[in-house]
Design an enzyme around this catalytic site. Sequence first.
Site, PDB file in Angstrom:
ATOM      1  N   GLY A   1      43.068  35.576  44.110  1.00 48.94           N
ATOM      2  CA  GLY A   1      43.737  34.272  44.091  1.00 48.94           C
ATOM      3  C   GLY A   1      43.750  33.767  42.665  1.00 48.94           C
ATOM      4  O   GLY A   1      42.893  34.147  41.858  1.00 48.94           O
TER       5      GLY A   1
ATOM      6  N   LEU B   1      36.106  36.241  44.237  1.00 48.91           N
ATOM      7  CA  LEU B   1      35.337  35.458  43.258  1.00 48.91           C
ATOM      8  C   LEU B   1      34.579  34.316  43.936  1.00 48.91           C
ATOM      9  O   LEU B   1      34.095  33.407  43.243  1.00 48.91           O
ATOM     10  CB  LEU B   1      36.277  34.888  42.188  1.00 48.91           C
ATOM     11  CG  LEU B   1      37.062  35.915  41.360  1.00 48.91           C
ATOM     12  CD1 LEU B   1      37.953  35.228  40.338  1.00 48.91           C
ATOM     13  CD2 LEU B   1      36.091  36.877  40.662  1.00 48.91           C
TER      14      LEU B   1
ATOM     15  N   TYR C   1      48.320  27.559  55.657  1.00 46.68           N
ATOM     16  CA  TYR C   1      48.120  27.204  54.243  1.00 46.68           C
ATOM     17  C   TYR C   1      49.076  26.071  53.866  1.00 46.68           C
ATOM     18  O   TYR C   1      50.294  26.221  53.922  1.00 46.68           O
ATOM     19  CB  TYR C   1      48.342  28.407  53.319  1.00 46.68           C
ATOM     20  CG  TYR C   1      47.319  29.533  53.461  1.00 46.68           C
ATOM     21  CD1 TYR C   1      46.160  29.377  54.229  1.00 46.68           C
ATOM     22  CD2 TYR C   1      47.506  30.743  52.820  1.00 46.68           C
ATOM     23  CE1 TYR C   1      45.232  30.402  54.349  1.00 46.68           C
ATOM     24  CE2 TYR C   1      46.579  31.777  52.936  1.00 46.68           C
ATOM     25  CZ  TYR C   1      45.448  31.601  53.709  1.00 46.68           C
ATOM     26  OH  TYR C   1      44.530  32.623  53.833  1.00 46.68           O
TER      27      TYR C   1
ATOM     28  N   LYS D   1      32.851  30.032  35.908  1.00 44.78           N
ATOM     29  CA  LYS D   1      33.373  28.741  35.438  1.00 44.78           C
ATOM     30  C   LYS D   1      32.510  27.557  35.849  1.00 44.78           C
ATOM     31  O   LYS D   1      32.651  26.472  35.287  1.00 44.78           O
ATOM     32  CB  LYS D   1      34.821  28.559  35.896  1.00 44.78           C
ATOM     33  CG  LYS D   1      34.993  28.285  37.366  1.00 44.78           C
ATOM     34  CD  LYS D   1      36.433  28.542  37.823  1.00 44.78           C
ATOM     35  CE  LYS D   1      37.423  27.705  37.035  1.00 44.78           C
ATOM     36  NZ  LYS D   1      38.812  28.107  37.356  1.00 44.78           N
TER      37      LYS D   1
ATOM     38  N   ASP E   1      49.674  37.883  50.329  1.00 46.12           N
ATOM     39  CA  ASP E   1      49.065  37.349  51.549  1.00 46.12           C
ATOM     40  C   ASP E   1      49.349  35.856  51.692  1.00 46.12           C
ATOM     41  O   ASP E   1      49.301  35.099  50.727  1.00 46.12           O
ATOM     42  CB  ASP E   1      47.549  37.582  51.483  1.00 46.12           C
ATOM     43  CG  ASP E   1      46.862  37.201  52.780  1.00 46.12           C
ATOM     44  OD1 ASP E   1      47.195  37.803  53.818  1.00 46.12           O
ATOM     45  OD2 ASP E   1      46.008  36.289  52.760  1.00 46.12           O
TER      46      ASP E   1
END
Length: 318
Positions: free
Chosen positions: A286, A212, A54, A220, A49
């Site tokens: 990602g 996430l 971007y 994290k 994707d």
Amino acid sequence: MEYRHLGRSGVRVSVLSFGSWVTFGPQLAGNLARDCLAAAYDAGVNFFDNAEAYAGGESETIMGAAIAELGWPRHTYLISSKYYWGIEDSINTKNTLNRKYLLQAIDGSLRRMRHDFLDLIFCHRPDPSTPIEETVWALHDIIESGRALYWGTSEWSADEIVEAWEIAERHHLHKPVMEQPQYNLFIRDKVEREFASLYDTTGLGLTTWSPLASGLLSGKYIDGVPERSRATLSGYEWLREMVTDGDSNRKVRALKDIADELGVTLSQLAIAWCASNPHVSTVITGASRAEQVRENLTAVDVIKRLTPDVRERIEAIF
Ligand code: NDP
């Protein structure tokens, strides 16, 4: 890898796929980007994707160069781009889905990605100032010209998707096949409630993003912000606030107990949870390095371990 139909279409996508937002450009280029793509492809990913916006087009350039270097046969993968924000500074090319913008923007992507056609193209956001009919015709014409194969939307409302679908039905045009909404343990409303009737009526497929929640669900950020993480990048201060939220991190900490019991990582559990929704065609993952890609993609083996009991315990936390 498991492969699912993209909604009611005939094409199948890997249930876990790979995208380049934030990473390609600001964090990765050249060999590192190529290694992430290769790790994903080697694990069976067949959908990659991207979007025009971007890194201002750079993400498409990086992906195009890496795929050329990797030499993948064109029939073995699908690539996408998305349009709305625009990267050319002029009155008709920003925050729009007008016909002029769309028909020119696709050519920019093809040039940067070094491809003759894209497999999936998305309207990256709705544009209330352009009639949906104009946009539907433009997307239809792009597909008819051979420059893309399927089209869909991203973060549109159910009503907007139905309107586009009905216009296409009325005029025998190519219909929107898929929507790209955010979907993770924190953000669920569109996928689970708003779109509920569309899976049967329009045959909507989903390519969901941020499984996430930008890294929050990897755990994290439980004890602060690690170096080199997404939350340290300049320009992403808004995101830092979201991923360091105390209440959210308390939930992630509670989820970790379940992950530990299953013997999997938080990332694998959170990604598997998204993929366990049968309406999701593919979960776009990602990663800022190849090790993350390899860790995340083994989530496909965790899907079957989300028994009703495990799911109930996850529900209780979130
Ligand atoms: P995630 O929510 O999965 O976040 C990915 C980031 O989390 C990584 O870049 C990395 O950041 C961190 N991470 C990933 N795996 C791990 C791991 N195992 N351990 C620790 N940290 C990890 O997905 P994205 O937000 O990147 O979204 C995925 C894709 O969805 C995008 O690339 C894009 O293609 C699409 N998307 C679409 C949007 C739309 O509007 N249509 C909007 C946003 C995304 P780091 O290491 O830097 O901390």
